[in-house]
Enzyme design. Structure first.
Site, short mmCIF file in Angstrom:
data_model
loop_
_atom_site.label_atom_id
_atom_site.label_comp_id
_atom_site.label_asym_id
_atom_site.label_seq_id
_atom_site.Cartn_x
_atom_site.Cartn_y
_atom_site.Cartn_z
CG PHE A 138 67.89 19.36 32.23
CD1 PHE A 138 68.32 18.54 31.18
CD2 PHE A 138 66.90 20.28 31.99
CE1 PHE A 138 67.76 18.66 29.93
CE2 PHE A 138 66.34 20.40 30.73
CZ PHE A 138 66.76 19.58 29.70
CG ASP A 223 71.18 12.06 33.32
OD1 ASP A 223 70.12 12.68 33.07
OD2 ASP A 223 72.15 12.02 32.55
CE LYS A 252 74.08 16.95 27.81
NZ LYS A 252 73.62 18.19 27.16
C1 IF1 Z 1 68.11 21.91 26.28
C2 IF1 Z 1 72.50 21.29 30.07
C3 IF1 Z 1 70.07 21.44 30.02
C4 IF1 Z 1 71.31 16.64 30.35
C5 IF1 Z 1 71.24 15.59 31.30
C6 IF1 Z 1 69.63 14.45 29.98
C7 IF1 Z 1 69.66 15.45 29.02
C8 IF1 Z 1 70.50 16.57 29.19
C9 IF1 Z 1 72.08 15.64 32.56
C10 IF1 Z 1 68.79 15.31 27.78
C11 IF1 Z 1 70.51 17.64 28.17
C12 IF1 Z 1 70.93 19.83 27.39
C13 IF1 Z 1 69.58 19.98 26.75
C14 IF1 Z 1 69.51 21.40 26.28
C15 IF1 Z 1 70.38 22.20 27.22
C16 IF1 Z 1 71.27 21.21 27.91
C17 IF1 Z 1 71.20 21.30 29.35
F1 IF1 Z 1 72.40 20.86 31.30
F2 IF1 Z 1 73.29 20.49 29.38
F3 IF1 Z 1 72.90 22.55 30.02
F4 IF1 Z 1 69.03 21.78 29.46
F5 IF1 Z 1 70.02 21.25 31.29
N1 IF1 Z 1 70.40 14.53 31.10
N2 IF1 Z 1 71.01 18.79 28.40
O1 IF1 Z 1 72.12 17.71 30.57
O2 IF1 Z 1 69.60 15.03 26.67
O3 IF1 Z 1 67.68 14.82 25.08
O4 IF1 Z 1 69.04 16.92 25.11
O5 IF1 Z 1 70.06 14.80 24.26
O6 IF1 Z 1 67.18 21.09 26.31
O7 IF1 Z 1 67.95 23.14 26.26
P1 IF1 Z 1 69.06 15.42 25.21
#
Ligand code: IF1
Length: 403
Positions: A138, A223, A252
């Protein structure tokens, strides 16, 4: 249905299915709902609130700067950005940083840097650069990023996707070696997969990948948007294996739980591919974000949150592993980044999260079967005991219902 929920439902896109709670206030590890009920936040906004809700030092930094100078664009210098960039490089041990806002924007920045480095430094032919990512990854929600996702729902209805991306199994260094060609620009990987279900790769995996990348002149980019800023018990999760990537992506918690602040950080040779006008962002690197980002680093250091994450994470894992329940399939994690896998034959993780909610614990399932426990790093042992005792109680009752 509550009028505030109705309002979100009526006027908002239905791109989330929130748990039935309306939050109104946050302080440290606690949040309160509209009826004044207090919850222990074990989600910390997907690890964006590692410092705890509304941390006074970071709120103070934000409010002071907000009434002084906030948004000026990058058309001009400011007195805050240089210090912030220096701090990011000092904390990551890399040489250059490009500030953005959301994680996805910083990931896109990394993808663009990797491609342009492939063309202008490695000598890959135009438009032939390949980037390798992992199944279960992700990295955000943009078209290019979901284009390299293996999750059908993240892709469905959003094609066509850009070319030049390859997906390999996570945790398999040999698969990386096999996927590399002379056109490979970079390998993008999460040191621990968050949304993938708190998946920890085999010991030595990151080190092997870093070595394979070095040997093949492929950029090794981590990442650390979710695993960084101390979440896993080291400042960066890739430090657990003593790996120094060519590039790191932060987001984050870099925003101190108050603002979207992200950055792509890398070696000078890579970042120098950008020339004025190549890339940018209206808000990226604004003095408000810079001040909040520096406060986020300062609190991390002052309150020793990285060491706390390591120590309390170990404590949490040990206590969870002692819960005797047939509903638990696995407990795994690193630092305060923990997943409790529920056996889907009995319950969905969401059902258990709903029951925890009733008991005053906020958590969120990931991939249907895993309860993610990633609290603010300011949590105490006593508060973790409350979480574990409550979870054990909830599972005991749930178990009786399926006996
Ligand atoms: C949703 C979880 C998801 C991230 C990593 C980049 C991003 C994220 C490793 C993008 C964002 C969020 C997004 C949010 C749910 C959550 C998430 F893993 F954290 F739980 F989806 F996988 N790399 N993660 O975890 O960052 O653009 O959101 O600031 O999109 O539902 P962002």
């Amino acid at each position: 249905m509550h009028s505030l929920i109705e309002l979100e439902y009526q006027y908002g896109a239905h791109n989330y299915e929130p748990l039935p709670v309306i939050l109104t206030r946050g302080e440290g590890v606690y949040v309160w709902d509209d009826e004044g009920k207090r919850y222990l936040d074990m989600m910390s906004a997907y690890s964006a609130v590692s410092h705890g809700h509304c941390h006074p030092d970071i709120v103070k930094a934000l409010t002071q700067q907000a009434s002084k100078l906030a948004i000026v664009s990058r058309a001009f210098y400011t007195d805050k950005l240089g210090q912030f960039l220096e701090k990011i490089c000092e904390m990551t041990g890399l040489e250059k940083a490009l500030p953005m806002n959301t994680g996805a924007e910083a990931v896109e920045t990394a993808l663009k840097a990797a491609r342009k480095w492939a063309y202008t430094v490695k000598g890959v032919s135009q438009d032939k650069a390949e980037i390798i990512a992992c199944e279960g990854n992700f990295h955000g929600r943009t078209i290019a990023i979901v284009g390299m996702s293996s999750e059908a729902q993240y892709r469905s209805g959003f094609g066509p996707f850009p070319a030049g991306f390859k997906i390999i199994p996570y945790g398999d260094a040999a698969a990386l070696e096999r996927a590399i060609t002379p056109n490979t620009a970079a390998f993008l990987v999460e040191p621990i997969q968050g949304e993938g279900g708190i998946i920890i790769p085999p010991a030595g995996y990151l080190k092997q990948c870093a070595e394979i990348c070095r040997k093949n002149r492929v950029l090794f980019i981590c990442d650390e948007i979710q695993t960084g800023m101390g979440r896993t018990g080291k400042f960066l999760a890739c430090e657990h294996e003593g790996v120094k990537p060519d590039g790191v992506i932060l987001g984050k918690a870099l925003g101190g739980g108050l603002l979207p602040v992200s950055a792509f950080v890398c070696r000078e040779e890579v970042m120098n591919v950008f020339t004025p006008g190549d890339h940018g962002s209206t808000f990226g690197g604004n003095p408000l974000a810079a001040v909040v980002g520096m406060a986020a680093f300062n609190v991390l250091t002052k309150e020793k949150l990285v060491a706390k994450s390591a120590e309390l994470g170990e404590y949490l894992l040990k206590r969870l592993q002692k819960i005797d329940s047939k509903l638990i399939k696995d407990v795994r994690g690193k630092g305060l980044f923990v997943g409790v896998e529920i056996d889907p034959r009995f319950y969905s993780a969401r059902e258990i999260c709903l029951r925890l909610l009733k008991e005053g614990i906020l958590s969120k399932e990931t991939h249907h079967t895993v309860i993610r426990l990633a609290p603010p790093l300011v949590i105490t042992k006593q508060q973790l005991d409350t979480v574990v005792d409550t979870l054990a109680q909830v599972l005991k009752i749930a178990e009786k219902e399926v006996a």
